[in-house]
Design an enzyme around this catalytic site. Structure first.
Site, PDB file in Angstrom:
ATOM      1  N   SER A 297       0.767  -1.241   0.028  1.00 34.43           N
ATOM      2  CA  SER A 297      -0.062   0.018   0.051  1.00 34.43           C
ATOM      3  C   SER A 297       0.845   1.355  -0.007  1.00 34.43           C
ATOM      4  CB  SER A 297      -0.997   0.113   1.348  1.00 34.43           C
ATOM      5  OG  SER A 297      -1.723  -1.215   1.329  1.00 34.43           O
TER       6      SER A 297
HETATM    7  N1  SAH Z   1      -1.135  -4.714   4.191  1.00 33.86           N
HETATM    8  C1  SAH Z   1      -0.164  -5.082   2.840  1.00 33.86           C
HETATM    9  C2  SAH Z   1      -0.930  -4.658   1.624  1.00 33.86           C
HETATM   10  C3  SAH Z   1      -1.231  -5.727   0.727  1.00 33.86           C
HETATM   11  S1  SAH Z   1      -2.393  -5.689  -0.566  1.00 33.86           S
HETATM   12  C4  SAH Z   1       1.220  -4.489   2.940  1.00 33.86           C
HETATM   13  O1  SAH Z   1       1.252  -3.744   3.710  1.00 33.86           O
HETATM   14  O2  SAH Z   1       1.945  -4.931   1.825  1.00 33.86           O
HETATM   15  C5  SAH Z   1      -3.876  -6.560  -0.168  1.00 33.86           C
HETATM   16  C6  SAH Z   1      -3.548  -8.076   0.435  1.00 33.86           C
HETATM   17  O3  SAH Z   1      -4.700  -8.873   0.676  1.00 33.86           O
HETATM   18  C7  SAH Z   1      -3.056  -8.855  -0.927  1.00 33.86           C
HETATM   19  O4  SAH Z   1      -1.773  -9.481  -0.375  1.00 33.86           O
HETATM   20  C8  SAH Z   1      -3.911  -9.997  -1.089  1.00 33.86           C
HETATM   21  O5  SAH Z   1      -3.325 -11.097  -1.369  1.00 33.86           O
HETATM   22  C9  SAH Z   1      -4.660 -10.002   0.453  1.00 33.86           C
HETATM   23  N2  SAH Z   1      -5.999 -10.563   0.223  1.00 33.86           N
HETATM   24  C10 SAH Z   1      -6.812 -10.616  -0.961  1.00 33.86           C
HETATM   25  N3  SAH Z   1      -8.094 -11.289  -0.543  1.00 33.86           N
HETATM   26  C11 SAH Z   1      -7.812 -11.688   0.814  1.00 33.86           C
HETATM   27  C12 SAH Z   1      -8.737 -12.697   1.572  1.00 33.86           C
HETATM   28  N4  SAH Z   1      -9.918 -12.837   1.442  1.00 33.86           N
HETATM   29  N5  SAH Z   1      -8.276 -12.983   2.734  1.00 33.86           N
HETATM   30  C13 SAH Z   1      -6.973 -12.444   3.350  1.00 33.86           C
HETATM   31  N6  SAH Z   1      -5.967 -11.654   2.617  1.00 33.86           N
HETATM   32  C14 SAH Z   1      -6.532 -11.417   1.162  1.00 33.86           C
END
Ligand code: SAH
Length: 216
Positions: A67
């Site tokens: 993010s």
């Molecule tokens: N907090 C992260 C942002 C990652 S983007 C950071 O600091 O890098 C969002 C993430 O949510 C992705 O890694 C994706 O794989 C995950 N995601 C998507 N759907 C999901 C679900 N149903 N349960 C858990 N994680 C999920």
């Protein structure tokens, strides 16, 4: 291979990033301090290192993103974290947001549905000195009943709807910060004011990768 390092140059770039976040309206000193400390470049592909302290989202593995720092700061500020708070994160991704929460003294439980990212984050976080209480491979729509209730829950992917289990797993007084919507998301803050009542505030539009619902 060079071991990844955190240098005074990186610290300088982080200080500049913190100034940008202040200009964009982030006020919470503890949030700013945490973003000023966590080495974001070590949560990204080394090819992107020179961009790590730009206020932008970048690709990570499995077609996901780390993010934008402003978004991380904004969501973290909304959680109103105190030391020792129990926080559940949905979407571990790179682990950067988890590190920011841990830096602020939160006890972090984090869930990721992409096995590749789950495995990477589980190793990367402790290597950098950040120890979540649990990194879990699973579906964030279900939350994590095992360790509920939480002082705060943060969803870091765009949710087409608000998963009921997340509201149920909040303490009274606890907060859920969740971007809600399909293509563009409305940042939404829920607070559990009693066992049965929640307040809801909408705080502007953001763009996230989707919270996926299909089978793991
Ligand atoms: N907090 C992260 C942002 C990652 S983007 C950071 O600091 O890098 C969002 C993430 O949510 C992705 O890694 C994706 O794989 C995950 N995601 C998507 N759907 C999901 C679900 N149903 N349960 C858990 N994680 C999920």
């Amino acid at each position: 291979m060079n071991t990844p390092k955190d240098t005074p140059r990186h610290q300088g770039l982080r200080n500049q990033l913190v100034q940008i976040l202040i200009q964009k309206g982030i006020k919470d000193e503890n949030v700013l301090k945490a973003l000023g400390k966590v080495p974001r470049h070590l949560f990204m592909d080394s090819a992107l290192e020179s961009h790590a302290y730009e206020d932008k989202a970048f690709p990570i593995a499995a077609e996901q993103t780390i993010s934008q720092p402003y978004t991380v700061a904004f969501q973290t500020e909304l959680l109103s974290i105190k030391k020792g708070n129990k926080i559940l994160e949905i979407g571990t991704g790179s682990g950067y947001q988890s590190a920011v929460l841990i830096e602020m003294g939160a006890l972090v439980y984090t869930i990721e549905r992409q096995n590749e990212l789950y495995k990477l984050a589980k190793i990367a976080l402790p290597k950098l000195g950040y120890r979540p209480k649990r990194v879990k491979f699973g579906d964030g729509y279900l939350g994590c009943e095992e360790f509920a209730p939480y002082d705060g829950i943060i969803v870091t992917a765009g949710a087409p709807l608000v998963p009921k289990p997340l509201l149920n797993q909040l303490k009274v007084g606890g907060r859920l910060v969740i971007p809600v919507g399909e293509n563009i998301q409305m940042m939404t803050l829920f607070e559990r004011v009693s066992e049965k009542e929640f307040t809801k505030i909408e705080l502007g539009e953001f763009r996230f990768v989707p919270l996926l619902k299909d089978k793991l």
